[in-house]
Design a protein around this motif. Sequence first.
Motif, PDB file in Angstrom:
ATOM      1  N   GLY A  54       0.818  -1.213   0.000  1.00 37.65           N
ATOM      2  CA  GLY A  54       0.000   0.000   0.000  1.00 37.65           C
ATOM      3  C   GLY A  54       0.846   1.254   0.000  1.00 37.65           C
ATOM      4  N   GLN A  55       1.936   1.233   0.746  1.00 34.77           N
ATOM      5  CA  GLN A  55       2.846   2.385   0.734  1.00 34.77           C
ATOM      6  C   GLN A  55       3.489   2.564  -0.637  1.00 34.77           C
ATOM      7  OE1 GLN A  55       5.608   2.429   4.123  1.00 34.77           O
ATOM      8  NE2 GLN A  55       4.180   1.139   5.240  1.00 34.77           N
ATOM      9  N   GLY A  56       3.827   1.454  -1.287  1.00 29.51           N
ATOM     10  CA  GLY A  56       4.399   1.546  -2.623  1.00 29.51           C
ATOM     11  C   GLY A  56       3.408   2.102  -3.626  1.00 29.51           C
ATOM     12  N   SER A  57       2.156   1.633  -3.553  1.00 26.38           N
ATOM     13  CA  SER A  57       1.115   2.136  -4.454  1.00 26.38           C
ATOM     14  C   SER A  57       0.888   3.626  -4.244  1.00 26.38           C
ATOM     15  CB  SER A  57      -0.192   1.380  -4.222  1.00 26.38           C
ATOM     16  OG  SER A  57      -0.040   0.004  -4.449  1.00 26.38           O
ATOM     17  N   THR A  58       0.838   4.024  -2.974  1.00 27.55           N
ATOM     18  CA  THR A  58       0.626   5.436  -2.669  1.00 27.55           C
ATOM     19  C   THR A  58       1.768   6.288  -3.187  1.00 27.55           C
ATOM     20  OG1 THR A  58      -0.675   4.923  -0.691  1.00 27.55           O
ATOM     21  CG2 THR A  58       0.322   7.101  -0.802  1.00 27.55           C
ATOM     22  N   ALA A  59       3.009   5.828  -2.977  1.00 23.15           N
ATOM     23  CA  ALA A  59       4.167   6.593  -3.443  1.00 23.15           C
ATOM     24  C   ALA A  59       4.114   6.802  -4.954  1.00 23.15           C
ATOM     25  CB  ALA A  59       5.457   5.867  -3.050  1.00 23.15           C
ATOM     26  N   ALA A  60       3.778   5.737  -5.686  1.00 18.52           N
ATOM     27  CA  ALA A  60       3.722   5.848  -7.146  1.00 18.52           C
ATOM     28  C   ALA A  60       2.626   6.817  -7.571  1.00 18.52           C
ATOM     29  CB  ALA A  60       3.486   4.472  -7.765  1.00 18.52           C
ATOM     30  N   LEU A  61       1.447   6.721  -6.944  1.00 16.74           N
ATOM     31  CA  LEU A  61       0.339   7.610  -7.295  1.00 16.74           C
ATOM     32  C   LEU A  61       0.678   9.071  -7.002  1.00 16.74           C
ATOM     33  CD1 LEU A  61      -2.661   5.506  -5.911  1.00 16.74           C
ATOM     34  CD2 LEU A  61      -2.164   5.958  -8.319  1.00 16.74           C
ATOM     35  N   VAL A  62       1.277   9.322  -5.836  1.00 16.39           N
ATOM     36  CA  VAL A  62       1.618  10.691  -5.448  1.00 16.39           C
ATOM     37  C   VAL A  62       2.684  11.271  -6.370  1.00 16.39           C
ATOM     38  CG1 VAL A  62       2.692  12.094  -3.648  1.00 16.39           C
ATOM     39  CG2 VAL A  62       0.941  10.417  -3.044  1.00 16.39           C
ATOM     40  N   MET A  63       3.708  10.478  -6.674  1.00 20.63           N
ATOM     41  CA  MET A  63       4.794  10.999  -7.505  1.00 20.63           C
ATOM     42  C   MET A  63       4.334  11.295  -8.921  1.00 20.63           C
ATOM     43  SD  MET A  63       8.063   8.829  -6.124  1.00 20.63           S
ATOM     44  CE  MET A  63       8.513   8.941  -4.385  1.00 20.63           C
ATOM     45  N   VAL A  64       3.463  10.453  -9.452  1.00 23.07           N
ATOM     46  CA  VAL A  64       2.923  10.730 -10.785  1.00 23.07           C
ATOM     47  C   VAL A  64       2.118  12.023 -10.762  1.00 23.07           C
ATOM     48  CG1 VAL A  64       1.268   9.944 -12.508  1.00 23.07           C
ATOM     49  CG2 VAL A  64       2.946   8.349 -11.588  1.00 23.07           C
ATOM     50  N   ALA A  65       1.358  12.227  -9.671  1.00 26.10           N
ATOM     51  CA  ALA A  65       0.567  13.461  -9.558  1.00 26.10           C
ATOM     52  C   ALA A  65       1.460  14.694  -9.445  1.00 26.10           C
ATOM     53  CB  ALA A  65      -0.348  13.369  -8.342  1.00 26.10           C
ATOM     54  N   LEU A  66       2.645  14.530  -8.871  1.00 25.99           N
ATOM     55  CA  LEU A  66       3.555  15.659  -8.672  1.00 25.99           C
ATOM     56  C   LEU A  66       4.325  16.032  -9.942  1.00 25.99           C
ATOM     57  CD1 LEU A  66       5.053  14.823  -5.157  1.00 25.99           C
ATOM     58  CD2 LEU A  66       3.444  16.652  -5.717  1.00 25.99           C
ATOM     59  N   PHE A  67       4.395  15.105 -10.903  1.00 21.84           N
ATOM     60  CA  PHE A  67       5.173  15.351 -12.117  1.00 21.84           C
ATOM     61  C   PHE A  67       4.270  15.206 -13.348  1.00 21.84           C
ATOM     62  CE2 PHE A  67       8.345  13.889  -9.040  1.00 21.84           C
ATOM     63  CZ  PHE A  67       9.294  14.903  -9.150  1.00 21.84           C
ATOM     64  N   PRO A  68       3.643  16.304 -13.787  1.00 18.31           N
ATOM     65  CA  PRO A  68       2.732  16.246 -14.945  1.00 18.31           C
ATOM     66  C   PRO A  68       3.398  15.700 -16.206  1.00 18.31           C
ATOM     67  CG  PRO A  68       2.537  18.352 -13.806  1.00 18.31           C
ATOM     68  CD  PRO A  68       3.721  17.652 -13.209  1.00 18.31           C
ATOM     69  N   GLU A  69       4.703  15.952 -16.372  1.00 17.11           N
ATOM     70  CA  GLU A  69       5.382  15.465 -17.560  1.00 17.11           C
ATOM     71  C   GLU A  69       5.479  13.940 -17.556  1.00 17.11           C
ATOM     72  OE1 GLU A  69       8.734  16.969 -14.799  1.00 17.11           O
ATOM     73  OE2 GLU A  69       6.585  17.223 -15.102  1.00 17.11           O
ATOM     74  N   VAL A  70       5.597  13.370 -16.362  1.00 15.72           N
ATOM     75  CA  VAL A  70       5.606  11.912 -16.241  1.00 15.72           C
ATOM     76  C   VAL A  70       4.223  11.356 -16.562  1.00 15.72           C
ATOM     77  CG1 VAL A  70       5.885   9.988 -14.623  1.00 15.72           C
ATOM     78  CG2 VAL A  70       7.512  11.887 -14.591  1.00 15.72           C
ATOM     79  N   MET A  71       3.199  12.018 -16.042  1.00 16.50           N
ATOM     80  CA  MET A  71       1.820  11.615 -16.336  1.00 16.50           C
ATOM     81  C   MET A  71       1.554  11.640 -17.840  1.00 16.50           C
ATOM     82  SD  MET A  71      -1.278  10.851 -15.076  1.00 16.50           S
ATOM     83  CE  MET A  71      -1.629  11.608 -13.484  1.00 16.50           C
ATOM     84  N   GLU A  72       2.061  12.655 -18.523  1.00 16.62           N
ATOM     85  CA  GLU A  72       1.835  12.762 -19.963  1.00 16.62           C
ATOM     86  C   GLU A  72       2.550  11.639 -20.715  1.00 16.62           C
ATOM     87  OE1 GLU A  72       0.344  14.043 -23.550  1.00 16.62           O
ATOM     88  OE2 GLU A  72      -0.254  14.498 -21.481  1.00 16.62           O
ATOM     89  N   LYS A  73       3.775  11.306 -20.299  1.00 19.19           N
ATOM     90  CA  LYS A  73       4.500  10.199 -20.940  1.00 19.19           C
ATOM     91  C   LYS A  73       3.776   8.867 -20.720  1.00 19.19           C
ATOM     92  CE  LYS A  73       9.144  12.234 -20.704  1.00 19.19           C
ATOM     93  NZ  LYS A  73      10.500  12.114 -20.108  1.00 19.19           N
ATOM     94  N   LEU A  74       3.226   8.695 -19.517  1.00 14.79           N
ATOM     95  CA  LEU A  74       2.460   7.480 -19.238  1.00 14.79           C
ATOM     96  C   LEU A  74       1.219   7.411 -20.122  1.00 14.79           C
ATOM     97  CD1 LEU A  74       2.663   7.382 -15.334  1.00 14.79           C
ATOM     98  CD2 LEU A  74       3.623   5.685 -16.888  1.00 14.79           C
ATOM     99  N   ARG A  75       0.552   8.544 -20.281  1.00 11.52           N
ATOM    100  CA  ARG A  75      -0.669   8.579 -21.105  1.00 11.52           C
ATOM    101  C   ARG A  75      -0.341   8.261 -22.561  1.00 11.52           C
ATOM    102  NH1 ARG A  75      -2.307  13.020 -19.437  1.00 11.52           N
ATOM    103  NH2 ARG A  75      -3.964  12.346 -18.037  1.00 11.52           N
ATOM    104  N   LEU A  76       0.753   8.824 -23.064  1.00 13.92           N
ATOM    105  CA  LEU A  76       1.151   8.565 -24.455  1.00 13.92           C
ATOM    106  C   LEU A  76       1.505   7.089 -24.647  1.00 13.92           C
ATOM    107  CD1 LEU A  76       3.337  11.733 -25.177  1.00 13.92           C
ATOM    108  CD2 LEU A  76       1.053  11.219 -26.088  1.00 13.92           C
ATOM    109  N   GLU A  77       2.166   6.496 -23.656  1.00 11.40           N
ATOM    110  CA  GLU A  77       2.506   5.081 -23.757  1.00 11.40           C
ATOM    111  C   GLU A  77       1.243   4.226 -23.795  1.00 11.40           C
ATOM    112  OE1 GLU A  77       5.901   2.512 -21.726  1.00 11.40           O
ATOM    113  OE2 GLU A  77       4.206   2.758 -20.337  1.00 11.40           O
ATOM    114  N   GLN A  78       0.255   4.579 -22.967  1.00 13.82           N
ATOM    115  CA  GLN A  78      -0.995   3.815 -22.945  1.00 13.82           C
ATOM    116  C   GLN A  78      -1.751   3.947 -24.269  1.00 13.82           C
ATOM    117  OE1 GLN A  78      -1.976   1.669 -20.356  1.00 13.82           O
ATOM    118  NE2 GLN A  78       0.157   2.120 -19.874  1.00 13.82           N
TER     119      GLN A  78
END
Length: 315
Positions: free
Chosen positions: A190-214
């Motif tokens: 649960g801590q790992g899941s939370t860390a990943a969710l929070v960090m993605v939310a903190l870095f919009p450029e990472v979120m965009e790369k994830l969206r493009l990959e999907q």
Amino acid sequence: MSFWSPPAIAAFNSSEQTANLENPAARMAQRKTLAPGFSRQALRKVIGKIERICGAHLEAWASADRAIDLATEGRELSFDFSTHLLVNFDVPDEQRAAVKSKLDTMFKGMSAPPINLPGTRFYSGVKAKQSLVEEIKSIMANKTNSSDGSSAFELMAQALRESTQDGQLSDDALAESGISLLLAGTDTSGQGSTAALVMVALFPEVMEKLRLEQEKIIAQHGTSFTLAVLDDMVYADAVIKEALRLAPPAAAAMRQTLVDMQICDKFIPAGTLLWLSTLTSQNFTDPSLKPSGLKTLTPQTLNTLSESWRHIDLN
């Protein structure tokens, strides 16, 4: 060095669990027995469940009329994975809620001062564990066994049976093993899941790369969730591993020295309790790995960085 647990945590373990934790050979044997439960073959069997669990949570988050608490939601997601995949307990929502409530109370007790008096968190945690053992025994007694025996819970039971002289296990011992998996799958993961969710939310450029990959994966494979789809999630895999490095769920390993030691000109006498920080070792001991790595991470760096993660035992 030998294994060591704080008194509060040790008090929640049975004598058999404590003996296994203190025995390196027993721990290794258990890991080898559990390994098939986390293999690609095992993943192939439960990938439909994973899709349903993730889909349900994503739909709930998308339809929420207020901001969601990522710490709570990451733990809820992990608890669903734990109950449906690790221990394979498909029970009514009311019973799952009861199990989670007792698990939460027990976990708080494990991190509290070991004062076993009514009204203390430790006392409440001990009572919650006793009730949780009975709850899991009831689930096991009423469970319709449609499994093929490959869940982590069933593999752990197999390992425990093989470690006994007559190959028999009490219901209490089986329930204890189920609790161990639920704790590991809910709190640590649960801590790992939370860390990943929070960090993605903190870095919009990472979120965009994830969206493009999907989007690329959907164009190539469609919307079905398969192992081939997972294999193509190179950037998503890198982001998760980087989040685990930056915020390791298992924050430390606790050991006790058996002999006098000398480390970096520091004398450590026998009997010293050591707190070995994975956070420090993963973020500040290798100059090639920076705490800001998530922001600049690219799929091309995954193979190089993965070498730094292989020594970490996330289980």
